[in-house]
Design a protein around this motif. Structure first.
Motif, PDB file in Angstrom:
ATOM      1  N   GLU A 132       0.820  -1.206   0.000  1.00  0.00           N
ATOM      2  CA  GLU A 132       0.000   0.000   0.000  1.00  0.00           C
ATOM      3  C   GLU A 132       0.857   1.260   0.000  1.00  0.00           C
ATOM      4  O   GLU A 132       1.917   1.303   0.630  1.00  0.00           O
ATOM      5  N   ARG A 133       0.376   2.263  -0.714  1.00  0.00           N
ATOM      6  CA  ARG A 133       1.093   3.531  -0.777  1.00  0.00           C
ATOM      7  C   ARG A 133       1.390   4.066   0.620  1.00  0.00           C
ATOM      8  O   ARG A 133       2.488   4.561   0.880  1.00  0.00           O
ATOM      9  N   SER A 134       0.418   3.971   1.521  1.00  0.00           N
ATOM     10  CA  SER A 134       0.623   4.494   2.870  1.00  0.00           C
ATOM     11  C   SER A 134       1.728   3.735   3.606  1.00  0.00           C
ATOM     12  O   SER A 134       2.500   4.312   4.365  1.00  0.00           O
ATOM     13  N   GLU A 135       1.816   2.397   3.377  1.00  0.00           N
ATOM     14  CA  GLU A 135       2.878   1.610   3.988  1.00  0.00           C
ATOM     15  C   GLU A 135       4.237   2.013   3.430  1.00  0.00           C
ATOM     16  O   GLU A 135       5.221   2.132   4.168  1.00  0.00           O
ATOM     17  N   LEU A 136       4.285   2.216   2.115  1.00  0.00           N
ATOM     18  CA  LEU A 136       5.531   2.625   1.476  1.00  0.00           C
ATOM     19  C   LEU A 136       5.976   3.982   1.996  1.00  0.00           C
ATOM     20  O   LEU A 136       7.157   4.178   2.334  1.00  0.00           O
ATOM     21  N   VAL A 137       5.039   4.923   2.074  1.00  0.00           N
ATOM     22  CA  VAL A 137       5.375   6.258   2.582  1.00  0.00           C
ATOM     23  C   VAL A 137       5.854   6.182   4.020  1.00  0.00           C
ATOM     24  O   VAL A 137       6.831   6.840   4.404  1.00  0.00           O
ATOM     25  N   GLY A 196      13.855   8.641   6.861  1.00  0.00           N
ATOM     26  CA  GLY A 196      14.305  10.016   6.691  1.00  0.00           C
ATOM     27  C   GLY A 196      14.220  10.521   5.271  1.00  0.00           C
ATOM     28  O   GLY A 196      14.820  11.550   4.934  1.00  0.00           O
ATOM     29  N   VAL A 197      13.458   9.837   4.415  1.00  0.00           N
ATOM     30  CA  VAL A 197      13.350  10.238   3.010  1.00  0.00           C
ATOM     31  C   VAL A 197      12.199  11.227   2.845  1.00  0.00           C
ATOM     32  O   VAL A 197      11.093  10.990   3.328  1.00  0.00           O
ATOM     33  N   ARG A 198      12.440  12.310   2.136  1.00  0.00           N
ATOM     34  CA  ARG A 198      11.404  13.311   1.886  1.00  0.00           C
ATOM     35  C   ARG A 198      10.940  13.310   0.438  1.00  0.00           C
ATOM     36  O   ARG A 198       9.897  13.870   0.126  1.00  0.00           O
ATOM     37  N   SER A 199      11.721  12.713  -0.436  1.00  0.00           N
ATOM     38  CA  SER A 199      11.382  12.686  -1.857  1.00  0.00           C
ATOM     39  C   SER A 199      11.820  11.355  -2.440  1.00  0.00           C
ATOM     40  O   SER A 199      12.839  10.781  -2.017  1.00  0.00           O
ATOM     41  N   VAL A 200      11.032  10.853  -3.413  1.00  0.00           N
ATOM     42  CA  VAL A 200      11.392   9.604  -4.081  1.00  0.00           C
ATOM     43  C   VAL A 200      12.741   9.736  -4.769  1.00  0.00           C
ATOM     44  O   VAL A 200      13.499   8.761  -4.892  1.00  0.00           O
ATOM     45  N   ALA A 201      13.086  10.950  -5.174  1.00  0.00           N
ATOM     46  CA  ALA A 201      14.376  11.174  -5.832  1.00  0.00           C
ATOM     47  C   ALA A 201      15.549  10.882  -4.890  1.00  0.00           C
ATOM     48  O   ALA A 201      16.678  10.667  -5.342  1.00  0.00           O
ATOM     49  N   ASP A 202      15.281  10.882  -3.577  1.00  0.00           N
ATOM     50  CA  ASP A 202      16.342  10.639  -2.593  1.00  0.00           C
ATOM     51  C   ASP A 202      16.527   9.161  -2.279  1.00  0.00           C
ATOM     52  O   ASP A 202      17.378   8.810  -1.455  1.00  0.00           O
ATOM     53  N   VAL A 203      15.744   8.288  -2.889  1.00  0.00           N
ATOM     54  CA  VAL A 203      15.806   6.855  -2.582  1.00  0.00           C
ATOM     55  C   VAL A 203      16.922   6.205  -3.394  1.00  0.00           C
ATOM     56  O   VAL A 203      16.857   6.140  -4.622  1.00  0.00           O
ATOM     57  N   ASP A 204      17.965   5.724  -2.715  1.00  0.00           N
ATOM     58  CA  ASP A 204      19.049   5.030  -3.411  1.00  0.00           C
ATOM     59  C   ASP A 204      18.775   3.526  -3.397  1.00  0.00           C
ATOM     60  O   ASP A 204      17.904   3.034  -2.666  1.00  0.00           O
ATOM     61  N   ASP A 224      20.284   0.952  -2.116  1.00  0.00           N
ATOM     62  CA  ASP A 224      20.421   0.270  -0.823  1.00  0.00           C
ATOM     63  C   ASP A 224      19.193   0.515   0.052  1.00  0.00           C
ATOM     64  O   ASP A 224      18.700  -0.404   0.717  1.00  0.00           O
ATOM     65  N   LEU A 225      18.734   1.762   0.066  1.00  0.00           N
ATOM     66  CA  LEU A 225      17.561   2.085   0.870  1.00  0.00           C
ATOM     67  C   LEU A 225      16.326   1.379   0.324  1.00  0.00           C
ATOM     68  O   LEU A 225      15.508   0.847   1.080  1.00  0.00           O
ATOM     69  N   LEU A 226      16.194   1.354  -1.000  1.00  0.00           N
ATOM     70  CA  LEU A 226      15.051   0.693  -1.608  1.00  0.00           C
ATOM     71  C   LEU A 226      15.069  -0.801  -1.296  1.00  0.00           C
ATOM     72  O   LEU A 226      14.019  -1.402  -1.032  1.00  0.00           O
ATOM     73  N   ARG A 227      16.252  -1.396  -1.289  1.00  0.00           N
ATOM     74  CA  ARG A 227      16.367  -2.816  -0.942  1.00  0.00           C
ATOM     75  C   ARG A 227      15.930  -3.039   0.503  1.00  0.00           C
ATOM     76  O   ARG A 227      15.216  -4.006   0.813  1.00  0.00           O
ATOM     77  N   ALA A 228      16.329  -2.119   1.381  1.00  0.00           N
ATOM     78  CA  ALA A 228      15.954  -2.250   2.799  1.00  0.00           C
ATOM     79  C   ALA A 228      14.444  -2.118   2.983  1.00  0.00           C
ATOM     80  O   ALA A 228      13.838  -2.851   3.774  1.00  0.00           O
ATOM     81  N   VAL A 229      13.846  -1.192   2.253  1.00  0.00           N
ATOM     82  CA  VAL A 229      12.395  -1.024   2.327  1.00  0.00           C
ATOM     83  C   VAL A 229      11.702  -2.283   1.812  1.00  0.00           C
ATOM     84  O   VAL A 229      10.721  -2.757   2.387  1.00  0.00           O
ATOM     85  N   GLY A 230      12.225  -2.832   0.717  1.00  0.00           N
ATOM     86  CA  GLY A 230      11.654  -4.061   0.171  1.00  0.00           C
ATOM     87  C   GLY A 230      11.720  -5.208   1.161  1.00  0.00           C
ATOM     88  O   GLY A 230      10.760  -5.969   1.315  1.00  0.00           O
ATOM     89  N   GLU A 231      12.852  -5.340   1.849  1.00  0.00           N
ATOM     90  CA  GLU A 231      12.991  -6.401   2.850  1.00  0.00           C
ATOM     91  C   GLU A 231      12.012  -6.198   3.991  1.00  0.00           C
ATOM     92  O   GLU A 231      11.390  -7.152   4.477  1.00  0.00           O
ATOM     93  N   ALA A 232      11.852  -4.927   4.429  1.00  0.00           N
ATOM     94  CA  ALA A 232      10.935  -4.634   5.532  1.00  0.00           C
ATOM     95  C   ALA A 232       9.493  -4.941   5.154  1.00  0.00           C
ATOM     96  O   ALA A 232       8.685  -5.343   6.005  1.00  0.00           O
ATOM     97  N   GLU A 233       9.154  -4.742   3.873  1.00  0.00           N
ATOM     98  CA  GLU A 233       7.785  -4.954   3.414  1.00  0.00           C
ATOM     99  C   GLU A 233       7.570  -6.320   2.775  1.00  0.00           C
ATOM    100  O   GLU A 233       6.482  -6.617   2.287  1.00  0.00           O
ATOM    101  N   GLY A 234       8.614  -7.139   2.739  1.00  0.00           N
ATOM    102  CA  GLY A 234       8.478  -8.473   2.165  1.00  0.00           C
ATOM    103  C   GLY A 234       8.308  -8.459   0.659  1.00  0.00           C
ATOM    104  O   GLY A 234       7.646  -9.342   0.093  1.00  0.00           O
ATOM    105  N   ALA A 235       8.892  -7.477  -0.019  1.00  0.00           N
ATOM    106  CA  ALA A 235       8.745  -7.340  -1.476  1.00  0.00           C
ATOM    107  C   ALA A 235      10.084  -7.585  -2.173  1.00  0.00           C
ATOM    108  O   ALA A 235      11.115  -7.044  -1.744  1.00  0.00           O
ATOM    109  N   ARG A 236      10.051  -8.359  -3.245  1.00  0.00           N
ATOM    110  CA  ARG A 236      11.268  -8.582  -4.033  1.00  0.00           C
ATOM    111  C   ARG A 236      11.374  -7.605  -5.196  1.00  0.00           C
ATOM    112  O   ARG A 236      12.456  -7.228  -5.609  1.00  0.00           O
ATOM    113  N   TRP A 237      10.221  -7.203  -5.740  1.00  0.00           N
ATOM    114  CA  TRP A 237      10.211  -6.377  -6.946  1.00  0.00           C
ATOM    115  C   TRP A 237       9.752  -4.954  -6.631  1.00  0.00           C
ATOM    116  O   TRP A 237       8.954  -4.737  -5.727  1.00  0.00           O
ATOM    117  N   ALA A 238      10.253  -4.009  -7.416  1.00  0.00           N
ATOM    118  CA  ALA A 238       9.800  -2.619  -7.312  1.00  0.00           C
ATOM    119  C   ALA A 238       9.541  -2.089  -8.717  1.00  0.00           C
ATOM    120  O   ALA A 238      10.376  -2.262  -9.615  1.00  0.00           O
TER     121      ALA A 238
END
Length: 357
Positions: free
Chosen positions: A243-248, A255-263, A265-279
């Motif tokens: 869900e968008r709200s979970e992702l936000v 500490g991310v304020r903009s999608v442009a700031d997502v590197d 490594d951070l995206l991988r960490a978010v995926g692991e936290a949310e149980g997602a392999r694909w983005a």
């Protein structure tokens, strides 16, 4: 709200969403309905639309947690906005209210005038897991009901809203039903597409859908299309969209304020936290509803998406599609798409289909 009688309501409502899982919960589920997001900046319309939808679903044996109880539960969790509702918050709402499901929605577009239009997306989530159970996008214009002699035109915005509510309720009905068929309007001639041999997106997986980068003058276009793309992922593949709200919530916690700031490594960490392999990420290069073709005003969209494998950082699939309203033209002018959100739903489903998912 007084419902507009339409012989097409049920059939069109069923065609709006994909093949959801069969539900085995109570025949009278208890639902927490959160305020709808409104990308149009309207005042009061979102609340009225939600109340109409709740009334329509109540006729289908759906019960709702009283608004005061929902407000108290949100206050207890110090939740001031539902735009960043984490999965843990969803678990807390279930525990506080005893609810089985969560209803979320977004008003994507709204126009008045002689030919009104209204587009709404909504989904029903299981609590406390957050699993998407039903998902739908309903874009309607007053002239969608117009016959060859001009009969059937809906000119009153409130009448069109009633029809949207009827279709939302038909698609969100939590009772078990027959699987929906693939949307026959999805075309198969994307401009570009690529899919790795080991890429697969199905009902066993969770996927992140990031807001698309918008290269259009419309500041809300990227978010709108991401909402429609999330619905398409569920409708076409059955995959569970984070869900968008979970992702936000995850991004804000990092500490991310903009999608442009997502590197990566951070995206991988978010995926692991949310149980997602694909983005899914990408860009919206064209999102216009004022292209003049043979004297007729039509929408046009061009979008590109790619799927990142969060475990490796590589691109697993990609597709680009450009569509115009008259791409669906048939004899006597039938089939032409006049609404930009209607076109967006078709483009989103074509993109997901073209990824080879």
């Amino acid at each position: 709200m007084k419902r507009v009688a339409s012989m097409l309501a049920l059939a069109a409502g069923l065609s709006c969403c994909g093949a959801p899982p069969q539900l085995d919960g109570s025949p009278a589920p208890l639902v927490v309905a959160l305020p709808f997001r409104d990308l149009t900046g309207g005042a009061g319309e979102a609340s009225e639309l939600l109340e109409g939808l709740k009334a329509a679903l109540a006729e289908r044996d759906v019960r709702f947690v009283p608004p005061d109880d929902v407000e108290r539960a949100l206050f207890a969790r110090r939740i001031r906005t539902t735009d960043s509702l984490s999965r843990r918050d969803g678990e807390a709402l279930a525990a506080e209210t005893g609810a089985d499901m969560l209803l979320l929605g977004t008003i994507l577009s709204r126009e008045g005038g002689h030919v009104p239009s209204l587009a709404v997306s909504a989904r029903l989530l299981e609590l406390p897991s957050g699993r998407r159970l039903r998902s739908v996008v309903v874009p309607l214009r007053g002239d969608d009901f117009e016959g060859l002699l001009g009969l059937g035109l809906v000119e009153r915005p409130e009448d069109l809203a009633d029809e949207v509510v009827a279709r939302l309720a038909a698609a969100l009905d939590p009772r078990p039903g027959e699987a929906r068929q693939r949307d026959p309007s999805v075309r198969d001639d994307a401009l570009q597409r690529f899919s790795a041999d080991d890429f697969a997106l199905d009902a066993t997986q969770r996927v992140l859908v990031l807001p698309l980068v918008s290269r259009t003058p419309d500041p809300f276009a990227g978010g709108l299309f991401s909402d429609v793309l999330a619905d398409a992922c569920f409708a076409v593949t059955g995959a569970q969209v984070v869900e968008r709200s979970e992702l936000v919530a995850s991004l804000v916690a990092s500490g991310v304020r903009s999608v442009a700031d997502v590197d990566p490594d951070l995206l991988r960490a978010v995926g692991e936290a949310e149980g997602a392999r694909w983005a899914l990420e990408g860009s919206l290069d064209l999102f216009a509803d004022d292209v003049i073709i043979e004297g007729e005003r039509l929408p046009e969209i061009e979008a590109s998406v790619r799927v990142l494998d969060l475990s490796t950082g590589r691109i697993a699939a990609a597709a680009r599609v450009r569509r115009r309203g008259d791409d669906f033209h048939r004899g006597l002018g039938l089939g032409t798409v006049h609404d930009v959100v209607d076109l967006a739903t078709r483009v989103a489903r074509e993109l997901v289909d073209s990824l080879g998912a």
